[in-house]
Enzyme design. Structure first.
Site, PDB file in Angstrom:
ATOM      1  N   GLU A  79     -13.477 -25.561  -0.834  1.00  0.00           N
ATOM      2  CA  GLU A  79     -14.012 -24.390  -1.532  1.00  0.00           C
ATOM      3  C   GLU A  79     -14.787 -24.784  -2.790  1.00  0.00           C
ATOM      4  OE1 GLU A  79     -14.178 -21.555  -0.200  1.00  0.00           O
ATOM      5  OE2 GLU A  79     -12.846 -22.015   1.477  1.00  0.00           O
ATOM      6  N   LYS A 109       0.838  -1.207   0.000  1.00  0.00           N
ATOM      7  CA  LYS A 109       0.000   0.000   0.000  1.00  0.00           C
ATOM      8  C   LYS A 109       0.872   1.256   0.000  1.00  0.00           C
ATOM      9  CE  LYS A 109      -2.143  -1.408   3.711  1.00  0.00           C
ATOM     10  NZ  LYS A 109      -1.543  -2.762   3.810  1.00  0.00           N
TER      11      LYS A 109
HETATM   12  P1  ADP Z   1       2.039  -1.964   3.250  1.00  0.00           P
HETATM   13  O1  ADP Z   1       2.103  -0.483   3.219  1.00  0.00           O
HETATM   14  O2  ADP Z   1       0.892  -2.524   2.458  1.00  0.00           O
HETATM   15  O3  ADP Z   1       2.096  -2.556   4.602  1.00  0.00           O
HETATM   16  P2  ADP Z   1       4.554  -1.694   1.995  1.00  0.00           P
HETATM   17  O4  ADP Z   1       4.199  -0.922   0.792  1.00  0.00           O
HETATM   18  O5  ADP Z   1       5.112  -0.928   3.125  1.00  0.00           O
HETATM   19  O6  ADP Z   1       3.319  -2.533   2.491  1.00  0.00           O
HETATM   20  O7  ADP Z   1       5.525  -2.875   1.569  1.00  0.00           O
HETATM   21  C1  ADP Z   1       6.751  -3.060   2.175  1.00  0.00           C
HETATM   22  C2  ADP Z   1       7.778  -3.470   1.156  1.00  0.00           C
HETATM   23  O8  ADP Z   1       7.461  -4.732   0.591  1.00  0.00           O
HETATM   24  C3  ADP Z   1       7.844  -2.528  -0.006  1.00  0.00           C
HETATM   25  O9  ADP Z   1       8.719  -1.491   0.243  1.00  0.00           O
HETATM   26  C4  ADP Z   1       8.326  -3.422  -1.136  1.00  0.00           C
HETATM   27  O10 ADP Z   1       9.721  -3.568  -1.059  1.00  0.00           O
HETATM   28  C5  ADP Z   1       7.716  -4.747  -0.795  1.00  0.00           C
HETATM   29  N1  ADP Z   1       6.451  -4.963  -1.510  1.00  0.00           N
HETATM   30  C6  ADP Z   1       5.239  -5.090  -0.920  1.00  0.00           C
HETATM   31  N2  ADP Z   1       4.285  -5.308  -1.842  1.00  0.00           N
HETATM   32  C7  ADP Z   1       4.883  -5.298  -3.026  1.00  0.00           C
HETATM   33  C8  ADP Z   1       4.402  -5.459  -4.372  1.00  0.00           C
HETATM   34  N3  ADP Z   1       3.112  -5.674  -4.643  1.00  0.00           N
HETATM   35  N4  ADP Z   1       5.305  -5.388  -5.368  1.00  0.00           N
HETATM   36  C9  ADP Z   1       6.598  -5.179  -5.104  1.00  0.00           C
HETATM   37  N5  ADP Z   1       7.103  -5.023  -3.864  1.00  0.00           N
HETATM   38  C10 ADP Z   1       6.280  -5.083  -2.830  1.00  0.00           C
HETATM   39 ZN    ZN Z   2     -16.177 -23.108   4.057  1.00  0.00          ZN
END
Ligand code: ADP
Ligand code: ZN
Ligand code: MG
Length: 626
Positions: free
Chosen positions: A435, A215
């Site tokens: 499922e 996110k």
């Molecule tokens: P959230 O905010 O949803 O908790 P983050 O954006 O902080 O997650 O994710 C932490 C790290 O994990 C990011 O900096 C990235 O390195 C990695 N990451 C998470 N999701 C993805 C994704 N969909 N694609 C690439 N890297 C990701």
């Molecule tokens: Zn079920």
């Protein structure tokens, strides 16, 4: 030693306050000395004074409570003409003085002098303030911010430059979210186009999803794609020690953002300030601070409306259900984007991104790794690749091998197991059949829903997999057949486990709970039982709103209570039979779909439609209108 520039300011202020204090202190001391000037006047015994009065040598006297000062007429050359003595209790003194023609006066009753009064009022509060400030400075930690600056927003600003820019290419496996956010990028890039046509640019977008799914990364990518500044702050940073500080910080943050518009404000952990206000009622202790902060946020979001210079607020939460409804109203966070855990192909893409950053050995098969990491979020996958690289480096190898990646999976899983579920292969198989059981029964039973998606990607703690049923039309009324169909569908998962594995697991507990609830309501609330008749045996009490699923029962005889239980049991049993016969009748299809889903983890859309279209409803399972 790095001395921060800011450090000077509070110190100087400190200095000024100290100086003022010291000044007052000196004056206080000085005022204490004033009466002591008399000490310079020679003291004589009282008897001498009386003698001198009697001899007519005393010209005038000044009498106070603890001293008599007098002037003599015939002082010898060089000797002092003013003397002092200590008075004793002598009622005749005034008479005597009058007789001898001495000019005399008494001091007014001793009153605290103006200075000491002033000081006694001013100094203690000053000291108090000083002490408070001292603690406030310590509280701020580091002291880089002055005591009075705790209302400043703590937002960090990123102005994307070419090298460190995060773009959509850095995020994978969340394609739907990317599509939605692409629109926001366009708003930020070409606000004039939207303003010209009179379209309202959305102000708030809420990113919803489990931790580590990207996110924060996505919102940085939006800023990066649009090349606009990006303010990032966590919800918990708004809410601190001082009441009112959170609200002031929100104001400050929007103030700053408006200056830099077009730009993005990203509020992480929105739930820290946005918890439902009504939901927190009755909780002891101060929610005032949070509420004020929330109100200020709502006010600010309602306030700005510059169409050509948009400030778009992105926020993230993993508990959307706790958010205050006011936050989700139009003009606020009216758009919600689901950022879910990636499926198989999404995981492969994320692994590709991170594998590009390390040196992989020849022939490493990332597909295998993606298959083995069902339930991993993006952050877990990034972590996994890094762990593997660390393992390789520790063994003095120059490339990351398949074995490193496999070992890294185990390490990450060990860390994850407490946080979320990671399925073992045999568990995965059970979940798949379970499922698919729901899906086939749900497809054939009435109830107004069509099966839209089957997934065995774990979601949080509660559900290991899920079958998504979408209503085909708005429905407000359910017939008895609909409800019976729903119960059968809920039991479809457990029935499939029974048929395929000959035993049941704990995974069906929630299904059974819901199935039993529906059956109880049919009998107790909707009067759908033929034998018990159209009576409402459940009391509709206020307790429903407090979340208790079970209504208190009306007072009924033991016989009726038994009959109700019997009816409920009968409904659930019949539904179970129905589900079993449907699944027996479609055994091949069950195997077919389960095999497919074990490969792909998610089946949806046309593919699912076609598969389910070949199912048949056995005659004994047909629900006939009563
Ligand atoms: P959230 O905010 O949803 O908790 P983050 O954006 O902080 O997650 O994710 C932490 C790290 O994990 C990011 O900096 C990235 O390195 C990695 N990451 C998470 N999701 C993805 C994704 N969909 N694609 C690439 N890297 C990701
Ligand atoms: Zn079920
Ligand atoms: Mg985050």
């Amino acid at each position: 030693m790095a001395i921060r520039q800011d450090d000077n300011r509070p110190n100087r202020r400190f200095g000024i306050i100290n100086l003022v204090l010291i000044g007052f202190g000196v004056l206080l001391l000085f005022s204490n000395f004033l009466p002591n000037q008399a000490a310079q006047v020679p003291r004589v015994p009282y008897s001498l004074f009386i003698d001198q009065v009697n001899d007519g040598h005393v010209k005038r006297a000044y009498i106070t409570q603890d001293q008599i000062r007098y002037e003599i007429t015939d002082a010898e050359e060089g000797a002092p003409s003013v003397l002092a003595t200590t008075p004793i209790f002598d009622m005749d003194l005034p008479q005597r003085l009058e007789q001898k023609g001495v000019e005399f006066a008494a001091a007014p009753p001793k009153r605290p002098n103006f200075f000491t009064t002033l000081l006694s009022w001013v100094v203690p509060p000053l000291i108090f303030i000083l002490v408070l400030q001292f603690f406030a400075r310590r509280q701020m930690g580091g002291g880089a911010q002055g005591a009075l600056s705790f209302t400043k927003s703590k937002a960090k600003v990123y102005v994307p430059d070419e090298e460190s820019r995060v773009t959509f290419a850095d995020v994978a496996g969340v394609d739907e979210a990317k599509t939605e956010l692409n629109e926001i990028v366009d708003f930020l890039k070409n606000p004039e186009r939207y303003a010209a046509i009179g379209a309202r640019i959305p102000k708030g977008v809420l990113l919803v999803g489990p931790p580590g799914t990207g996110k924060t990364l996505l919102s940085k990518a939006v800023a990066g794609e649009a090349s606009v500044p990006f303010f990032i702050i966590s919800g918990s940073e708004f809410v601190e020690l001082f009441v009112g500080a959170g609200a002031a910080r929100v104001r400050d943050l929007f103030e700053e953002a408006k200056k830099k518009a077009p730009c993005i404000i990203f509020i992480d952990e929105l739930d820290a300030i946005g918890k439902s206000r009504s939901g927190s009622m009755g909780v002891v202790g101060g929610n005032d601070e949070r509420e004020q902060t929330l109100n200020q946020l709502l006010t600010e979001m309602d306030g700005f409306s510059a169409q050509d210079k948009p400030v778009i607020v992105l926020a993230a939460t993993n508990q959307p259900e706790t958010l205050d409804a006011a936050l989700l109203r139009p003009g606020r966070f009216d758009r919600q984007v689901l950022v879910d855990r990636p499926d198989l192909s999404g995981r492969k893409k994320i692994l590709d991104i991170y594998a590009n950053k390390v040196k992989l050995a020849e022939g490493v098969d990332l597909d295998k790794i993606a298959q083995a990491t069902s339930g991993f979020a993006g952050a877990d996958l990034a972590n996994l690749v890094n762990e593997a690289a660390l393992l390789a480096a520790r063994a003095y190898r120059t490339t990351v091998e398949q074995g490193d990646l496999n070992e890294a999976i185990e390490r990450v899983v060990a860390g994850l197991e407490k946080k979320s579920r990671v399925l073992q292969p045999d568990e995965k198989k059970v979940v798949a059949y379970h499922e698919v059981g729901h899906a086939i029964v749900g497809h054939l039973m009435p109830g107004g829903s069509k099966v839209a998606k089957i997934s065995i990607v774990p979601r949080g703690m509660a559900a290991l997999g899920y079958t998504l049923q979408l209503p085909t039309e708005e429905r407000f009324l359910n017939s008895k057949e609909d409800l019976e169909g729903q119960i059968a569908t809920l039991l479809g998962g457990r029935s499939a486990e029974e048929i395929v594995f000959g035993e049941v697991t704990t995974g069906a507990a929630n299904d059974l709970q819901r199935a039993t609830d529906i059956a109880e309501q049919m009998v107790g609330t909707y009067g759908m039982s033929d034998t018990l008749g159209p009576l409402a045996y459940d009391k509709q009490g206020g307790s429903r709103f407090l979340g208790g699923p079970s209504n208190p029962r009306r007072e009924v005889s033991d016989a009726t209570a038994q009959a109700i239980d019997h009816e409920v049991r009968g409904l659930v049993d019949r539904a179970h039979e129905r589900a079993l016969s449907i699944l027996h009748g479609n055994r091949d299809l069950l195997e077919n779909i389960a095999g497919k889903i074990l490969d792909k983890e998610v089946i949806e859309g046309d593919e699912l439609k076609e598969l389910l279209a070949s199912s048949t409803l056995p005659s004994e399972a047909v629900l006939t209108p009563a």
